[in-house]
Design an enzyme around this catalytic site. Structure first.
Site, PDB file in Angstrom:
ATOM      1  N   ARG A  78      64.359  81.976   5.251  1.00  0.00           N
ATOM      2  CA  ARG A  78      64.507  82.717   6.316  1.00  0.00           C
ATOM      3  C   ARG A  78      65.910  82.462   6.740  1.00  0.00           C
ATOM      4  O   ARG A  78      65.326  84.069   7.178  1.00  0.00           O
ATOM      5  CB  ARG A  78      63.670  81.742   7.264  1.00  0.00           C
ATOM      6  CG  ARG A  78      63.412  82.443   8.785  1.00  0.00           C
ATOM      7  CD  ARG A  78      62.244  83.768   7.900  1.00  0.00           C
ATOM      8  NE  ARG A  78      61.737  84.237   9.574  1.00  0.00           N
ATOM      9  CZ  ARG A  78      61.271  85.761   9.875  1.00  0.00           C
ATOM     10  NH1 ARG A  78      61.412  86.376   8.397  1.00  0.00           N
ATOM     11  NH2 ARG A  78      60.770  85.771  10.650  1.00  0.00           N
ATOM     12  N   THR A 165      51.064  77.606  22.072  1.00  0.00           N
ATOM     13  CA  THR A 165      49.557  78.030  22.436  1.00  0.00           C
ATOM     14  C   THR A 165      49.103  76.713  22.107  1.00  0.00           C
ATOM     15  O   THR A 165      49.352  75.179  21.196  1.00  0.00           O
ATOM     16  CB  THR A 165      48.940  78.928  21.955  1.00  0.00           C
ATOM     17  OG1 THR A 165      49.445  79.892  21.739  1.00  0.00           O
ATOM     18  CG2 THR A 165      47.632  78.826  22.436  1.00  0.00           C
ATOM     19  N   CYS A 310      45.838  82.589  16.274  1.00  0.00           N
ATOM     20  CA  CYS A 310      45.207  82.559  17.650  1.00  0.00           C
ATOM     21  C   CYS A 310      43.711  82.329  17.565  1.00  0.00           C
ATOM     22  O   CYS A 310      43.291  81.158  17.836  1.00  0.00           O
ATOM     23  CB  CYS A 310      45.822  83.893  17.961  1.00  0.00           C
ATOM     24  SG  CYS A 310      47.527  83.693  18.217  1.00  0.00           S
TER      25      CYS A 310
END
Length: 474
Positions: A78, A165, A310
């Protein structure tokens, strides 16, 4: 004009004096000249790091900003790609960050030892039992703790902000103790000695949405005390054009984030259940929704498949916390049961169509348009379309999948399907499932899709964009 000018100068001086007060009282980093590390360079971290590095003047004071930004990720490939200006998630263009001199992409942990502000944006998925998988956020907390361990006397106190989250209380109950253990420091020490400070500012990134970007979405902010909360609020306010909303505690910010997606999950579950009911009594769900929507306070949701990292995940974090304290979340859990069932419901509808067809199953060919969890996004995590494709494959029905957003090699490795970029020409299909409305599918009208149909082909349109005699919807 003079009065307005004096008023603006007064506001600027108040902000400036407030910043000085914060820095002096808790030895906090310089708001406009701090070094910032964003830990985790996925759909949330990368645009955030670029936004911070890209802002050269404070939106609040117009003062010059000189921040050094580190984009950190343990994934070596990445980092290599980002250094070359390539973003595999297709949310950032090469021009978006290759000219920024104040941003550095790295997987070198030593680069974090002189950082003032850490922002943690790692994934918080669920395990096979739908319990929170805290592997990444715990590892990131440990890494930050180790990075600030060599804190020298009178050195600037570090600020760690979580954006991942979590359930209410996780930041202070799980993450903070890990940082304390690995740093040897005391969180929010009243004596302001050997300390660090934490905050929480929930991410609101919406992959694939070009209208609601990081600069157009209000940022909820919080901190472990009023001074840190104000610092964090002003930090985000310095580069978020839509502004900020400061809340009274980290727990409130954590709770606000998690209910945003739970609300959507429950509303979608409601219309999914209604669509299954209406089908049994031969009522057009979409006509019903259009009619109901003529009332001023009706909120129109469409039936569909719920997936991703999510909406399909966040409810489990709150139900886990609820179970921990002995509270039964009946409605939230029911919504999850309904939405988790939808790909199986759709599969049963497909098998019903197959059984009614004059073709033998060996000759049935199915075309699936879209495999990611949502339109205009390359993310396949928790995609119910992947689960649907797997069910079809298990039935030994021939299926071809077209999704121009997906990397072909990555898809083959992760989900075991060879994904095509375009619809094969001169091939006819028994069933076409229009799963997602990617921008690359804009040209796919009813007439265009019919070029790939047989006489009795059925088009199952999950996008609600196609109308025709051979088209059915959820």
């Amino acid at each position: 004009m003079l009065a307005l000018r004096n008023s603006l100068i007064g506001i600027f001086l108040i902000i400036k004096n407030h910043q000085i007060e914060l820095i002096n009282k808790l030895n906090l980093p310089s708001l406009n000249n701090c070094s910032v590390a964003v830990i985790g360079l996925g759909y949330v971290g990368l645009p955030l790091a670029i936004a911070i590095a890209n802002q050269k003047r404070c939106i609040l004071s117009n003062k010059k900003i000189q921040r050094n930004v580190i984009g950190f990720d343990l994934d070596i490939s990445r980092i290599t790609e980002l250094k070359k200006g390539f973003d595999r998630n297709k949310i950032s263009s090469k021009n978006a960050h290759e000219k920024l001199e104040n941003i550095k992409f790295t997987n070198d942990t030593n680069s974090l030892k002189k950082v003032d502000v850490f922002i943690i944006t790692v994934p918080t998925p669920i395990d096979k039992k739908n319990n929170p998988n805290l592997t990444f956020i715990k590892a990131a907390s440990k890494l930050v703790g180790e990075s600030i361990r060599a804190l020298e006397k009178n050195q600037i106190n570090k600020i760690i902000i979580y954006e991942s989250t979590v359930y209410p209380g996780l930041t202070e109950e799980i993450c903070v103790p890990i940082i304390e253990k690995n740093s040897g420091l005391i969180h929010n020490n009243p004596k302001n000695e050997c300390t660090f400070f934490c905050g929480y500012s929930p991410e609101r990134i919406n992959p694939g949405d070009s209208n609601h970007t990081i600069n157009t979405i209000v940022k909820v902010t919080s901190g472990c005390n009023k001074y840190v909360a104000s610092w964090i609020d002003e930090f985000y306010g310095s580069f978020i054009k839509a502004g900020t909303h400061k809340v009274s505690s980290i727990k409130v910010a954590e709770s606000a984030k998690i209910i945003e997606n739970i609300q959507r999950d429950i509303n979608i579950a409601l219309v999914n259940e209604l669509s299954m009911l209406f089908k049994k009594i031969d009522v057009d769900t979409h006509e019903v929704l259009e009619a109901a929507n003529t009332k001023w306070n009706f909120h129109k949701y469409r039936p569909g498949l719920v997936g991703g990292h999510c909406i399909g995940v966040d409810p489990y974090y709150l139900t886990f916390k609820a179970q921990e304290i002995g509270f039964d979340t009946k409605l939230i859990s029911a919504g999850r049961i309904i939405n988790n069932y939808m790909y199986e419901y759709l599969f049963k509808e497909i098998i019903n169509l197959v059984s009614k067809s004059n073709e033998e199953e060996n000759y049935i060919k199915i075309l699936l348009l879209g495999i990611t969890y949502k339109s205009n996004c390359s993310d396949m995590r928790n995609s119910q379309l992947v689960l649907l494709a797997e069910k079809i494959k298990q039935r030994d029905l021939e299926i071809k999948i077209v999704d121009p957003k997906v990397d072909r090699k990555k898809a083959l490795q992760e989900i075991g399907f060879d994904i095509l970029q375009e619809i094969p020409k001169n091939e006819k299909y028994s069933i076409i499932i229009f799963g997602l409305y990617h921008k690359e599918f804009d040209h796919l009208s009813h007439a265009e899709l019919n070029k790939s149909t047989k006489n009795n082909t059925v088009i199952i349109d999950l996008t609600n964009k196609i109308v025709g005699k051979n088209v059915i919807h959820l």
